[in-house]
Design a protein around this motif. Structure first.
Motif, mmCIF file in Angstrom:
data_model
loop_
_atom_site.group_PDB
_atom_site.id
_atom_site.type_symbol
_atom_site.label_atom_id
_atom_site.label_comp_id
_atom_site.label_asym_id
_atom_site.label_seq_id
_atom_site.Cartn_x
_atom_site.Cartn_y
_atom_site.Cartn_z
ATOM 1 N N ILE A 266 1.208 3.271 19.157
ATOM 2 C CA ILE A 266 2.019 2.961 20.333
ATOM 3 C C ILE A 266 3.450 2.609 19.926
ATOM 4 C CG2 ILE A 266 2.291 1.306 22.224
ATOM 5 C CD1 ILE A 266 -0.837 1.268 22.303
ATOM 6 N N ALA A 267 3.592 1.873 18.824
ATOM 7 C CA ALA A 267 4.934 1.536 18.338
ATOM 8 C C ALA A 267 5.698 2.802 17.950
ATOM 9 C CB ALA A 267 4.829 0.595 17.141
ATOM 10 N N VAL A 268 5.002 3.743 17.329
ATOM 11 C CA VAL A 268 5.636 5.010 16.940
ATOM 12 C C VAL A 268 6.076 5.797 18.174
ATOM 13 C CG1 VAL A 268 5.172 7.294 15.944
ATOM 14 C CG2 VAL A 268 4.515 5.234 14.697
ATOM 15 N N ILE A 269 5.205 5.863 19.187
ATOM 16 C CA ILE A 269 5.535 6.584 20.426
ATOM 17 C C ILE A 269 6.751 5.959 21.103
ATOM 18 C CG2 ILE A 269 4.727 7.108 22.760
ATOM 19 C CD1 ILE A 269 1.887 7.318 21.570
ATOM 20 N N ASN A 270 6.720 4.653 21.294
ATOM 21 C CA ASN A 270 7.827 3.970 21.976
ATOM 22 C C ASN A 270 9.139 4.078 21.206
ATOM 23 O OD1 ASN A 270 6.624 3.016 24.356
ATOM 24 N ND2 ASN A 270 5.673 1.320 23.277
ATOM 25 N N THR A 271 9.066 3.896 19.889
ATOM 26 C CA THR A 271 10.280 3.948 19.077
ATOM 27 C C THR A 271 10.864 5.355 19.066
ATOM 28 O OG1 THR A 271 9.431 2.161 17.667
ATOM 29 C CG2 THR A 271 11.232 3.488 16.783
#
Length: 209
Positions: free
Chosen positions: A25-30
């Motif tokens: 999720i952090a990768v997607i958002n970033t």
């Protein structure tokens, strides 16, 4: 035969990284908010954290398994946290801003974020305990007493499996960004729904299975 340890680590890491977790999720958002280069920093250190978790599971498999079985409150806490964050993201209102420039996160903060999000993940630790249990009931016996090349190849596979999976999530995020104009609202609802779903799955596993 020895290459099978590399393949086993690679495939096991991909399977473990496919369900959406904090790192994904952090990768997607970033990627959506700050670009792929910033997400890549998270991916690099998340891979390192995955190797550490899998190494720990290999070193203390029985001790860790007993700890989780006797301290189910940890799994309950993880599930409740996922439900709470998922609900907050789903109902979060996206504020419109006239500012054109977004504040870029520092490279150091992204490296740290990737490492800690990857490391502080009890379900992944349990997953690796299961993986080593399966491997050790088949021909691919693996322990810290195994030949060093087998162990090293396995963990190289673990790293690149995690790296590749998160990189594909980042690439997919760019496709989503091109297709939706109000991408922040879309990603908040998408992320919130997924987190809520993962939380529900954790509760079901704890009390119904």
């Amino acid at each position: 035969m020895i290459v099978l340890f590399l393949i086993a680590g690679f495939l096991a890491s991909i399977i473990g990284a496919l369900p959406l977790g904090a790192s994904n999720i952090a990768v997607i958002n970033t990627t959506i908010k700050h670009g792929k280069s910033n997400a890549l920093k998270i991916i690099i250190t998340a891979g390192v954290a995955e190797v550490i978790l899998s190494y720990y599971a290999l070193s203390y498999n029985m001790t860790v398994m007993d700890f989780f079985e006797s301290n189910q409150w940890i799994q309950v806490l993880v599930a409740l946290t996922l439900l709470l964050i998922g609900g907050m993201l789903f109902f979060k209102k996206t504020k419109t801003s006239k500012a054109k420039h977004k504040t870029q996160p520092s490279a150091k903060s992204n490296y740290i974020k990737g490492f800690f999000l990857g490391l502080l993940n009890p379900p992944v630790l349990v997953y690796w305990l299961i993986v080593f249990g399966i491997l050790n009931t088949n021909e691919l016996m693996l322990s810290l007493k195994s030949p060093w090349l087998e162990v090293v190849l396995f963990f190289i596979g673990v790293y690149f499996g995690k790296f590749l999976t998160l990189y594909l999530f980042s690439t997919f995020s760019l496709v989503v960004k091109r297709k939706f104009s109000n991408v922040n609202s879309v990603i908040n609802r998408f992320t919130g729904s997924l987190l809520f779903f993962v939380g529900i799955v954790q509760v079901v596993k704890l009390y119904l299975l």
